[in-house]
Design an enzyme around this catalytic site. Structure first.
Site, short mmCIF file in Angstrom:
data_model
loop_
_atom_site.label_atom_id
_atom_site.label_comp_id
_atom_site.label_asym_id
_atom_site.label_seq_id
_atom_site.Cartn_x
_atom_site.Cartn_y
_atom_site.Cartn_z
N CYS A 80 0.84 -1.20 0.00
CA CYS A 80 0.00 0.00 0.00
C CYS A 80 0.88 1.25 0.00
O CYS A 80 1.63 1.47 -0.94
CB CYS A 80 -1.00 -0.04 1.16
N HIS A 182 -3.69 -4.71 -0.35
CA HIS A 182 -3.31 -5.32 0.93
C HIS A 182 -3.39 -6.84 0.83
O HIS A 182 -4.47 -7.41 0.98
CB HIS A 182 -4.25 -4.84 2.04
N GLU A 184 -2.52 -8.98 2.98
CA GLU A 184 -2.93 -9.54 4.28
C GLU A 184 -4.43 -9.45 4.50
O GLU A 184 -4.96 -10.07 5.45
CB GLU A 184 -2.17 -8.83 5.41
#
Length: 202
Positions: A80, A182, A184
Site C-alpha cells: 500500500c 493489501h 494480508e
C-alpha cells in the site's frame, strides 16, 4: 534463524501483516532497528497514511539508507503506502522524495470514480513476478488508496487493475516488490502472495 522483518516506523498495519505471515508458518520480527533488518531473510515495508509524513519518518530514523542497502541483498515488499514509498517521488499534498528503489512517481488516480478507491478489484498480471506464482488473471484483492504509482518503465509493472482507469497494482525492480493492495486482507490470493514472497530467499 530465518525470519521476515516488518519495518516499524510508526506508520502501518504491522500486526495484521505479522498475523498473516505467522498463519502461513513464517517467522516475523517487527522492528525499526537496522540490525534487525540486516539479519532478516526478507523485509516487508507496510504503510498507512500520507506519503510525506511516512517518507520523513523513514528518513528521520535512517531507515531509507538501510532499506536501500538491504535491497541489494534480499527481497523487500512494499504494501500500500509502503509500495508508494518505493518510488522516486510522491505528489500527495506536496512533492516529496521517496526511496528511489523503483523509478517513477506517485500521483492521484486519474479517474471519475469516487476516491479513495476502497474494495475488491481483479488483477491482470504482466512481466512475470515470482510473488504471483500460482495465481491467474482475474484474482481479486483488496485496495484502499487514492494515489498510485506511475512507473517510468513499464517493465517494472507486474500487475494492473481497473478503476475507471488502468491503475498500477504491483511493481518489481530487482529484489524490490510492491503491492498497492493489501495482501494480508485479500483472502487466499493474498496469502499465496505472502507465502511466495516469504519463500523467495529461504
Amino acid at each position: 534463524m530465518s525470519y521476515t522483518a516488518i519495518v516499524d516506523y510508526g506508520v502501518g498495519n504491522l500486526k495484521s501483516v505479522a498475523n498473516a505471515m505467522q498463519f502461513l508458518g513464517m517467522r516475523t520480527l517487527i522492528t525499526g532497528d537496522a540490525a534487525g533488518l540486516e539479519r532478516a531473510d526478507s523485509i516487508i515495508l507496510p504503510g498507512v497514511g500520507a506519503f510525506p509524513d511516512a517518507a520523513e519518518r523513514l528518513r528521520g530514523a535512517g531507515l531509507d539508507r538501510v532499506l536501500a542497502e538491504q535491497s541489494e541483498k534480499k527481497p523487500i515488499l512494499g504494501i500500500c503506502l509502503g509500495m508508494q514509498l518505493l518510488f522516486d517521488l510522491g505528489e500527495e499534498g506536496r512533492t516529496c522524495k521517496g526511496l528511489g528503489l523503483v523509478h517513477g512517481r506517485v500521483r492521484k488516480i486519474d479517474t471519475e470514480y469516487k476516491l479513495p478507491h476502497i474494495g475488491w478489484n481483479s488483477l491482470t498480471f504482466q512481466n512475470g513476478a515470482p510473488i504471483f506464482r500460482g495465481l491467474e488473471d482475474g484474482a481479486y484483492v483488496y485496495f484502499v488508496h487514492s494515489f498510485c504509482g506511475v512507473a517510468a518503465d513499464e517493465k517494472n509493472v507486474t500487475a494492473r487493475t481497473d478503476y475507471g482507469a488502468s491503475v498500477v497494482a504491483a511493481v518489481r525492480s530487482g529484489n524490490v516488490y510492491g503491492c498497492q493492495f493489501h495482501p494480508e486482507k485479500s483472502g487466499e490470493p493474498g496469502l499465496q502472495i505472502l507465502k511466495n514472497f516469504g519463500e523467495l530467499n529461504r
